[in-house]
Scaffold this motif. Structure first.
Motif, short mmCIF file in Angstrom:
data_model
loop_
_atom_site.label_atom_id
_atom_site.label_comp_id
_atom_site.label_asym_id
_atom_site.label_seq_id
_atom_site.Cartn_x
_atom_site.Cartn_y
_atom_site.Cartn_z
N ARG A 73 -12.13 -26.42 77.79
CA ARG A 73 -13.61 -26.93 78.19
C ARG A 73 -13.67 -28.38 78.40
O ARG A 73 -12.82 -29.13 78.11
CB ARG A 73 -14.48 -26.68 76.75
CG ARG A 73 -14.27 -25.39 76.20
CD ARG A 73 -15.53 -25.06 75.49
NE ARG A 73 -15.39 -23.64 74.85
CZ ARG A 73 -15.59 -22.37 75.49
NH1 ARG A 73 -16.13 -22.40 76.86
NH2 ARG A 73 -15.53 -21.41 74.84
N THR A 126 -15.77 -13.87 80.93
CA THR A 126 -16.12 -14.40 79.70
C THR A 126 -16.55 -12.95 78.76
O THR A 126 -17.31 -12.16 79.27
CB THR A 126 -17.39 -15.29 79.81
OG1 THR A 126 -18.18 -15.51 78.51
CG2 THR A 126 -18.64 -14.75 80.51
N ILE A 127 -16.28 -13.17 77.64
CA ILE A 127 -16.38 -12.21 76.66
C ILE A 127 -17.84 -11.99 76.49
O ILE A 127 -18.58 -10.80 76.28
CB ILE A 127 -15.77 -12.25 75.45
CG1 ILE A 127 -16.20 -13.40 74.54
CG2 ILE A 127 -14.28 -12.16 75.41
CD1 ILE A 127 -15.70 -13.18 73.00
N ASP A 128 -18.63 -12.98 76.77
CA ASP A 128 -20.20 -13.07 76.37
C ASP A 128 -20.88 -12.11 77.33
O ASP A 128 -22.00 -11.68 76.75
CB ASP A 128 -20.60 -14.45 76.39
CG ASP A 128 -20.04 -15.48 75.35
OD1 ASP A 128 -19.23 -14.73 74.43
OD2 ASP A 128 -20.05 -16.53 75.80
N MET A 170 -19.54 -12.71 68.28
CA MET A 170 -19.62 -14.11 69.07
C MET A 170 -20.83 -13.75 70.23
O MET A 170 -21.40 -12.48 70.17
CB MET A 170 -18.21 -14.25 69.85
CG MET A 170 -17.36 -15.18 69.03
SD MET A 170 -15.83 -15.58 69.98
CE MET A 170 -15.12 -16.86 68.92
N GLY A 171 -20.88 -14.36 71.30
CA GLY A 171 -22.08 -14.15 72.26
C GLY A 171 -22.66 -15.52 72.59
O GLY A 171 -23.61 -15.58 73.39
N ARG A 172 -22.06 -16.56 71.98
CA ARG A 172 -22.73 -18.07 72.23
C ARG A 172 -24.36 -17.63 72.02
O ARG A 172 -24.82 -17.21 70.87
CB ARG A 172 -22.77 -18.41 73.72
CG ARG A 172 -22.69 -19.94 73.57
CD ARG A 172 -22.36 -20.20 75.02
NE ARG A 172 -21.04 -20.41 75.21
CZ ARG A 172 -20.09 -21.32 74.77
NH1 ARG A 172 -20.63 -22.38 74.10
NH2 ARG A 172 -18.65 -21.29 74.93
N GLU A 223 -23.78 -14.11 66.82
CA GLU A 223 -23.71 -15.54 66.25
C GLU A 223 -24.80 -16.58 66.59
O GLU A 223 -25.32 -17.52 66.05
CB GLU A 223 -22.45 -16.32 66.60
CG GLU A 223 -22.28 -16.58 68.23
CD GLU A 223 -20.89 -17.39 68.70
OE1 GLU A 223 -20.28 -17.88 67.82
OE2 GLU A 223 -20.82 -17.21 69.90
N HIS A 250 -12.61 -15.66 66.38
CA HIS A 250 -11.58 -15.67 67.75
C HIS A 250 -10.88 -14.49 67.94
O HIS A 250 -10.29 -14.30 69.07
CB HIS A 250 -10.98 -16.86 67.95
CG HIS A 250 -11.77 -17.87 68.21
ND1 HIS A 250 -12.40 -18.56 67.39
CD2 HIS A 250 -12.05 -18.80 69.39
CE1 HIS A 250 -13.27 -19.57 67.96
NE2 HIS A 250 -12.80 -19.82 69.11
N ARG A 253 -11.52 -12.59 71.03
CA ARG A 253 -11.06 -13.16 72.29
C ARG A 253 -9.81 -12.87 72.71
O ARG A 253 -9.31 -12.85 73.79
CB ARG A 253 -11.16 -14.45 72.49
CG ARG A 253 -12.71 -15.35 72.44
CD ARG A 253 -13.04 -16.17 73.69
NE ARG A 253 -12.08 -17.12 73.72
CZ ARG A 253 -12.56 -18.37 73.06
NH1 ARG A 253 -13.62 -18.50 72.89
NH2 ARG A 253 -11.67 -19.41 73.11
O1 F6P Z 1 -17.97 -18.24 75.49
C1 F6P Z 1 -17.05 -17.38 74.78
C2 F6P Z 1 -17.07 -17.90 73.31
O2 F6P Z 1 -16.15 -17.09 72.77
C3 F6P Z 1 -18.26 -17.60 72.67
O3 F6P Z 1 -18.72 -16.36 72.24
C4 F6P Z 1 -18.17 -18.50 71.50
O4 F6P Z 1 -19.73 -19.22 70.99
C5 F6P Z 1 -17.38 -19.80 72.09
O5 F6P Z 1 -16.58 -19.28 73.16
C6 F6P Z 1 -16.50 -20.57 71.32
O6 F6P Z 1 -15.84 -21.30 71.98
P1 F6P Z 1 -14.48 -22.23 71.36
O7 F6P Z 1 -13.32 -21.10 71.48
O8 F6P Z 1 -14.53 -23.28 72.34
O9 F6P Z 1 -14.79 -22.69 69.83
#
Ligand code: F6P
Length: 320
Positions: A73, A126-128, A170-172, A223, A250, A253
């Motif tokens: 990121r 993206t998994i989201d 997840m899903g932001r 989440e 995670h 992912r």
């Molecule tokens: O964007 C993918 C994602 O897995 C989201 O679902 C989650 O909120 C975020 O990334 C977590 O990010 P990181 O791995 O940087 O903690």
């Protein structure tokens, strides 16, 4: 265009490797030189390797989760100085085209690079599943299947102990993962940020289910909507039933990409190179009605993806 590069950015997603492989092999097929930039935009700015790829560099990766290029990121990439530095690095190496594999935030960075004279094409991964303009993004299918596997396991123990399980996914800020996994996994309730949850109603339904001799219940929480621990506590207080909480985190992912994500990655990676070969830029490959098309990159970050209310209503009818 003689030289192109590819990078992965943002959260990793299963199927990114299939997309990298497709970019490399399609590029080489057309006589281009293809470079892999490690660690996303921050790698580009901070001097990470730009590996020249050959056919063998991407052998044996299509079945692997994560990304062989690593990802990051890169909040610093919002700054113009970083964008200029990145563009200079590419141009100094004679690279004029870049494929960015990632999510909406990554495409914002890609668009900025275009303003610095680099031709860019985005591949949604993206998994989201929260990127507008495409019917799906790489990684979503695998993540939902991973959740389904977890739900199946949790159901066994939930049934044995006649318990209520609250599972956080997840899903932001979006509820696409929760909705898809909840419907496919037969969850008794799905809580998403897009729709206000009525926990009293959910609890009434749980108690009705128990009265019908239901031996377990499963609540899926996105989440972005609430903490599964808070939901579990409230459900316990309202029903006096025992609740157990699992935050999948995670785990969602990782893992080998599904056939759907390998195919999507392969098709979109190849399409991205074809777009660069035509000197197109500022575009994102998108799945539309089963075909791969190109849509403006800006579409991916200017607005949010529309939440499928009809699917949510279906989940309300089926979840009992
Ligand atoms: O964007 C993918 C994602 O897995 C989201 O679902 C989650 O909120 C975020 O990334 C977590 O990010 P990181 O791995 O940087 O903690």
């Amino acid at each position: 265009m003689q030289k192109i590069a590819v990078l992965t950015s943002g959260g990793d997603a299963p199927g990114m490797n299939a997309a990298i492989r497709a970019v490399v092999r399609t590029g080489l097929y057309h006589g281009l030189e293809v470079f892999g930039v490690e660690r996303g935009f921050s790698g580009l700015v901070n001097g990470s390797k730009m590996k020249p790829f050959n056919l063998g560099s991407v052998a044996g990766i299509i079945h692997r989760g994560g990304t062989i290029l690593h990802t990051a990121r890169s909040p610093e990439f919002c700054e113009q100085a970083a964008q200029e530095k990145a563009a200079r690095r590419l141009l100094d190496a004679g690279i004029t085209g870049l494929v960015v594999i990632g999510g909406g935030g990554s495409f914002y960075g890609a668009q900025a690079l275009q303003d610095q004279g680099i031709k860019v094409v985005g591949v949604p991964a993206t998994i989201d599943h929260d990127i507008p303009g495409t019917d799906s993004s790489i990684g979503f299918d695998t993540a939902v299947n991973t959740i389904l596997d977890a739900i199946t396991r949790l159901r066994d123990t939930a049934t044995s102990h006649e318990r209520i399980f609250i599972v956080e996914v997840m899903g932001r800020e979006s509820g696409f993962i929760a909705l898809a996994a909840g419907i496919a996994g037969g969850a008794e309730a799905i809580i998403v940020p897009e729709v206000e949850a009525d926990l009293e109603k959910i609890c009434r339904r749980l108690l009705e289910g128990i009265a019908r001799k239901k031996t377990h219940s499963l609540i899926l929480v996105a989440e972005g909507a609430a903490s599964a621990y808070d939901v579990g506590e409230t459900v316990h207080q309202l029903t006096d039933l025992e609740t157990k909480v699992t935050v999948l985190g995670h785990v969602q992912r990782g893992g080998a990409p599904s056939a759907v994500d390998r195919l999507l990655g392969s098709r979109m990676g190849a399409a991205a190179v074809e777009l660069l070969r035509r000197d197109s830029s500022g575009l994102m490959t998108a799945l539309r009605d089963g075909g791969i098309v190109a849509v403006p990159l800006a579409k991916s970050f200017i607005s949010g993806r529309v939440f499928p209310k009809d699917l949510y209503e279906l989940s309300q009818i089926l979840a009992r």
